[in-house]
Design a protein around this motif. Structure first.
Motif, PDB file in Angstrom:
ATOM      1  N   LEU A 147       0.729  54.524  38.928  1.00 23.82           N
ATOM      2  CA  LEU A 147      -0.177  55.375  39.679  1.00 23.82           C
ATOM      3  C   LEU A 147       0.229  55.399  41.148  1.00 23.82           C
ATOM      4  O   LEU A 147       0.751  54.409  41.668  1.00 23.82           O
ATOM      5  N   PRO A 148       0.013  56.518  41.826  1.00 25.79           N
ATOM      6  CA  PRO A 148       0.350  56.603  43.253  1.00 25.79           C
ATOM      7  C   PRO A 148      -0.410  55.552  44.041  1.00 25.79           C
ATOM      8  O   PRO A 148      -1.613  55.359  43.844  1.00 25.79           O
ATOM      9  N   GLU A 164      -0.568  58.653  51.533  1.00 27.66           N
ATOM     10  CA  GLU A 164      -0.061  60.025  51.583  1.00 27.66           C
ATOM     11  C   GLU A 164      -0.072  60.658  50.194  1.00 27.66           C
ATOM     12  O   GLU A 164      -0.448  61.824  50.041  1.00 27.66           O
ATOM     13  N   ALA A 165       0.323  59.871  49.171  1.00 28.91           N
ATOM     14  CA  ALA A 165       0.318  60.392  47.800  1.00 28.91           C
ATOM     15  C   ALA A 165      -1.103  60.680  47.336  1.00 28.91           C
ATOM     16  O   ALA A 165      -1.363  61.697  46.678  1.00 28.91           O
ATOM     17  N   ALA A 166      -2.039  59.788  47.668  1.00 30.01           N
ATOM     18  CA  ALA A 166      -3.435  59.989  47.282  1.00 30.01           C
ATOM     19  C   ALA A 166      -4.005  61.241  47.943  1.00 30.01           C
ATOM     20  O   ALA A 166      -4.711  62.034  47.300  1.00 30.01           O
ATOM     21  N   LEU A 185       6.112  60.552  44.668  1.00 29.13           N
ATOM     22  CA  LEU A 185       5.213  61.397  43.883  1.00 29.13           C
ATOM     23  C   LEU A 185       6.014  62.552  43.302  1.00 29.13           C
ATOM     24  O   LEU A 185       6.383  63.485  44.008  1.00 29.13           O
ATOM     25  N   GLU A 186       6.293  62.491  41.997  1.00 26.53           N
ATOM     26  CA  GLU A 186       7.083  63.522  41.332  1.00 26.53           C
ATOM     27  C   GLU A 186       6.196  64.713  40.950  1.00 26.53           C
ATOM     28  O   GLU A 186       4.971  64.585  40.874  1.00 26.53           O
ATOM     29  N   PHE A 188      -2.258  64.238  37.837  1.00 31.38           N
ATOM     30  CA  PHE A 188      -3.417  63.736  38.573  1.00 31.38           C
ATOM     31  C   PHE A 188      -4.138  64.851  39.327  1.00 31.38           C
ATOM     32  O   PHE A 188      -5.353  64.800  39.510  1.00 31.38           O
ATOM     33  N   GLY A 189      -3.391  65.883  39.745  1.00 31.04           N
ATOM     34  CA  GLY A 189      -4.015  67.014  40.423  1.00 31.04           C
ATOM     35  C   GLY A 189      -4.902  67.819  39.491  1.00 31.04           C
ATOM     36  O   GLY A 189      -6.009  68.218  39.856  1.00 31.04           O
ATOM     37  N   CYS A 190      -4.419  68.055  38.253  1.00 36.22           N
ATOM     38  CA  CYS A 190      -5.241  68.778  37.273  1.00 36.22           C
ATOM     39  C   CYS A 190      -6.501  67.998  36.929  1.00 36.22           C
ATOM     40  O   CYS A 190      -7.596  68.580  36.822  1.00 36.22           O
TER      41      CYS A 190
END
Length: 290
Positions: A66-67, A71-73, A177-178, A185-187
């Motif tokens: 997990l991120p 910045e990734a979060a 973050l690929e 995680f965005g969806c």
């Protein structure tokens, strides 16, 4: 004529794949709404939730952690918010106007927003591609006498701004973050944000085989796979080409409707399809420098 590098060619292919898969999502979403009796907002929420869950499972099985960086979060929260904004605004535009007007306005305005947000003056071939895209959409989707409203157009433009912002934001990678993780995680985040709004219209999902199959397809293919391909393509392609690739969604939907359901396209619509393809070819062979 500029020659695309192998990396740029793969990125462009990923964008084209995303646009085609999105075109199947419209039909799948409509079918799910009919089979389950769901409001379009509920369909959008299930699309993001199932797509996010499928992509997250795949990411976890690959051993991706997990991120953990701030910045990734922040990126995931921003992407989730934009997913929810885009879906909610688009379906509000559909409800207040029509599918054709909402789709044409949203997808047609997105590349315009990306162009206006650019720091450099766009290349003349970019303007040619953009003009061809807008003309092709009008010919393909416009139906004279169709109901429109200022509110519907406003929500469609808001959806376009959301999609354009998503395109510009995700074109700048975040370390660790690929694209697939961003999609997964965005969806999920977008689906969770959209659920409280969609629940007002009811989200009960009949546990029938056909309903579950369509739900899984909608989440896995035109959502998880399509957005993963889109975000992957943006890593080495200009954001404007990404926004232009989205016009393949209505084009694919129109072609599938003609093939699967026997819907006849008018001569004007066929001309619009040809203009859209030509505009995309111009955008591919004369790409805007990053």
């Amino acid at each position: 004529m500029s020659i695309a590098t192998p990396t740029r060619a793969r990125s462009s292919a990923a964008l084209v794949l995303a646009g085609v898969l999105w075109g199947t999502g419209g039909l799948a979403g409509s079918l799910l709404g009919d089979l389950a009796g769901l409001h379009p907002l509920a369909v959008a929420a299930y699309r993001l939730l199932v797509g996010g869950a499928a992509a997250t499972l795949f990411v976890l099985l690959k051993g991706v952690t997990l991120p953990r960086t701030a910045e990734a979060a922040k990126r995931i929260i921003a992407v989730g918010g934009l997913f929810a904004l885009f879906q909610a605004s688009y379906f509000a535009a559909v409800a207040l106007s029509s599918v054709s007007v909402a789709t044409m306005t949203t997808i047609g305005a997105a590349p315009v927003v990306v162009t206006l947000a650019g720091r450099r003056k766009p290349h003349r071939w970019t303007l040619v591609s953009l003009a061809g895209t807008l003309a092709g959409l009008v010919l393909l989707r416009w139906s004279p006498g169709e109901a429109t409203s200022l509110a519907g157009l406003g929500f469609a433009l808001l959806a376009a701004a959301g999609f354009a912002t998503l395109t510009l934001l995700t074109a700048k990678p975040v370390e660790g973050l690929e694209p697939l993780s961003t999609t997964a995680f965005g969806c999920l985040a977008g689906g969770l944000l959209l659920t409280p709004v969609a629940s007002w219209s009811g989200m009960a999902l009949p546990l029938h085989a056909d309903v579950l199959l369509v739900t899984c397809y909608l989440g896995a293919v035109p959502t998880a796979l399509a957005y993963a391909a889109y975000l992957r393509g943006l890593t080495n392609a200009h954001p404007l080409l990404g926004a232009l690739a989205a016009v393949l969604e209505p084009l694919t939907a129109a072609m599938l409707s003609a093939v699967l359901f026997g819907e006849r396209l008018s001569v004007t619509a066929w001309c619009g399809a040809a203009v859209l393809v030509a505009a995309l070819v111009v955008g591919y062979w004369r790409p805007e420098p990053r």
